[in-house]
Design a protein around this motif. Structure first.
Motif, mmCIF file in Angstrom:
data_model
loop_
_atom_site.group_PDB
_atom_site.id
_atom_site.type_symbol
_atom_site.label_atom_id
_atom_site.label_comp_id
_atom_site.label_asym_id
_atom_site.label_seq_id
_atom_site.Cartn_x
_atom_site.Cartn_y
_atom_site.Cartn_z
ATOM 1 N N UNK A 160 37.234 42.558 44.181
ATOM 2 C CA UNK A 160 36.528 41.336 44.583
ATOM 3 C C UNK A 160 35.093 41.378 44.069
ATOM 4 N N UNK A 161 34.651 40.259 43.461
ATOM 5 C CA UNK A 161 33.267 40.202 43.003
ATOM 6 C C UNK A 161 32.416 39.450 44.021
ATOM 7 N N UNK A 162 31.143 39.300 43.740
ATOM 8 C CA UNK A 162 30.231 38.721 44.718
ATOM 9 C C UNK A 162 30.385 37.217 44.881
ATOM 10 N N UNK A 163 31.188 36.590 44.009
ATOM 11 C CA UNK A 163 31.513 35.167 44.148
ATOM 12 C C UNK A 163 32.795 34.946 44.933
ATOM 13 N N UNK A 164 33.427 36.048 45.353
ATOM 14 C CA UNK A 164 34.661 35.930 46.119
ATOM 15 C C UNK A 164 35.916 35.850 45.279
ATOM 16 N N UNK A 178 52.091 41.061 35.802
ATOM 17 C CA UNK A 178 50.860 40.653 35.156
ATOM 18 C C UNK A 178 49.641 40.829 36.033
ATOM 19 N N UNK A 179 48.489 40.486 35.460
ATOM 20 C CA UNK A 179 47.209 40.507 36.149
ATOM 21 C C UNK A 179 46.798 39.058 36.394
ATOM 22 N N UNK A 180 46.357 38.787 37.626
ATOM 23 C CA UNK A 180 46.015 37.417 38.015
ATOM 24 C C UNK A 180 44.642 37.394 38.669
ATOM 25 N N UNK A 181 44.044 36.202 38.700
ATOM 26 C CA UNK A 181 42.724 36.022 39.295
ATOM 27 C C UNK A 181 42.762 34.873 40.282
ATOM 28 N N UNK A 182 42.228 35.135 41.490
ATOM 29 C CA UNK A 182 42.061 34.088 42.499
ATOM 30 C C UNK A 182 40.591 33.689 42.535
ATOM 31 N N UNK A 183 40.328 32.371 42.489
ATOM 32 C CA UNK A 183 38.969 31.841 42.587
ATOM 33 C C UNK A 183 38.901 30.905 43.789
ATOM 34 N N UNK A 184 37.993 31.147 44.741
ATOM 35 C CA UNK A 184 37.888 30.265 45.910
ATOM 36 C C UNK A 184 37.665 28.811 45.503
ATOM 37 N N UNK A 185 38.417 27.899 46.123
ATOM 38 C CA UNK A 185 38.284 26.487 45.827
ATOM 39 C C UNK A 185 39.006 26.040 44.575
ATOM 40 N N UNK A 186 39.523 26.989 43.811
ATOM 41 C CA UNK A 186 40.228 26.669 42.565
ATOM 42 C C UNK A 186 41.685 27.097 42.646
ATOM 43 N N UNK A 187 41.932 28.345 43.038
ATOM 44 C CA UNK A 187 43.288 28.857 43.137
ATOM 45 C C UNK A 187 43.536 30.017 42.198
ATOM 46 N N UNK A 188 44.790 30.139 41.759
ATOM 47 C CA UNK A 188 45.228 31.277 40.966
ATOM 48 C C UNK A 188 45.244 30.966 39.481
#
Length: 208
Positions: A160-164, A178-188
Motif C-alpha cells: 500500500x502506498x500513501x495514496x491508498x 497476475x499482478x493487479x492494482x486497486x485505486x480508491x475511487x477508481x477500482x481495479x
C-alpha cells in the motif's frame, strides 16, 4: 498483572512505551503483542486477547493516545452477508498487515463463508474491501478471482502506498495469474498477466 510484552517507540536513550501486556484494551486484557507497524501518526499492532482471539489495533500517537480496535476474530465484515473475520492470512500462510503514512492499514483476511479478501482500514476502524475471491477481474472475458496474495511475507515490502493504492497478486478462474492494482475511487486495474507479451523483446510472462 506483569507486563511480559511491551512495544516501544523512540530513539536510543529516548524510548516511550506505547503499550504493554498489562494495559487494558477496549475489549479486554492484552496477553501477547506482535507485528508493530508505524504509520504517520499511529502505530498498528496485533494482539492476542484473553479468550484466545487475535485482533488488530491502532494507537494514535497524538495527544489523545487513543487505542482503537480495527478488527478481531469473530467480527462481522460489512458487505459479506454476515460472514465473520477468521484469520489474517492468504493461501500461502499467515501474513502481516501494512500501514502507510496516511494511517491506512491493509491486510489479507479469510472469512467464515470461505471467501478470501483484502481489506483496508483507516485509523478509526472503518473497513473497506479492496478485492475478494469471486470478484470479476479487470481482464478480457471477465474471469473471477479464485485466490489472492501479497508478494512477500516481508513487512518492508509494503503493498500500500500513501495514496491508498494497493498492489496484489491474484489467480483467476481461467487458471492464469497476475499482478493487479486497486485505486480508491477508481477500482481495479491489471498490471501484468501470465501470457502477456514482455515489452521490448516479444517473449511472454510465464511466472509472476
Amino acid at each position: 498483572g506483569t507486563a511480559n510484552f511491551v512495544v516501544f517507540l523512540g530513539t536510543p536513550g529516548n524510548l516511550q512505551a506505547l503499550m504493554s501486556a498489562a494495559d487494558t484494551l477496549p475489549t479486554g486484557a492484552r496477553v501477547r503483542l506482535s507485528l508493530p507497524a508505524l504509520g504517520n501518526t499511529s502505530v498498528a499492532f496485533a494482539a492476542n486477547l484473553t479468550g484466545g482471539q487475535t485482533a488488530i489495533f491502532a494507537k494514535n500517537l497524538n495527544n489523545s493516545g487513543t487505542t482503537t480496535r480495527i478488527v478481531s476474530e469473530g467480527d462481522a465484515i460489512t458487505g459479506f452477508g454476515g460472514a465473520t473475520f477468521v484469520q489474517m492470512a492468504t493461501p500461502t500462510g499467515v501474513k502481516p498487515f501494512y500501514v502507510n503514512q496516511s494511517n491506512q492499514i491493509v491486510f489479507p483476511a479469510f472469512l467464515s463463508n470461505g471467501v478470501q479478501a483484502i481489506l483496508v482500514s483507516d485509523s478509526t476502524g472503518t473497513l473497506s474491501k479492496v478485492v475478494a475471491t469471486g470478484d470479476t477481474a479487470p481482464v478480457t472475458g471477465g474471469p473471477t478471482f479464485t485466490s489472492l496474495d501479497f508478494s512477500s511475507n516481508a513487512t518492508d515490502l509494503s503493498p500500500i502506498n500513501n495514496s491508498g493504492q494497493v498492489g496484489f497478486y491474484g489467480t483467476l478462474s481461467t487458471g492464469v495469474s497476475g499482478i493487479f492494482l486497486y485505486t480508491p475511487g477508481v477500482g481495479l486495474a491489471k498490471i501484468a498477466l501470465t501470457g502477456d507479451t514482455v515489452p521490448e523483446g516479444g517473449a511472454t510472462f510465464t511466472n509472476l
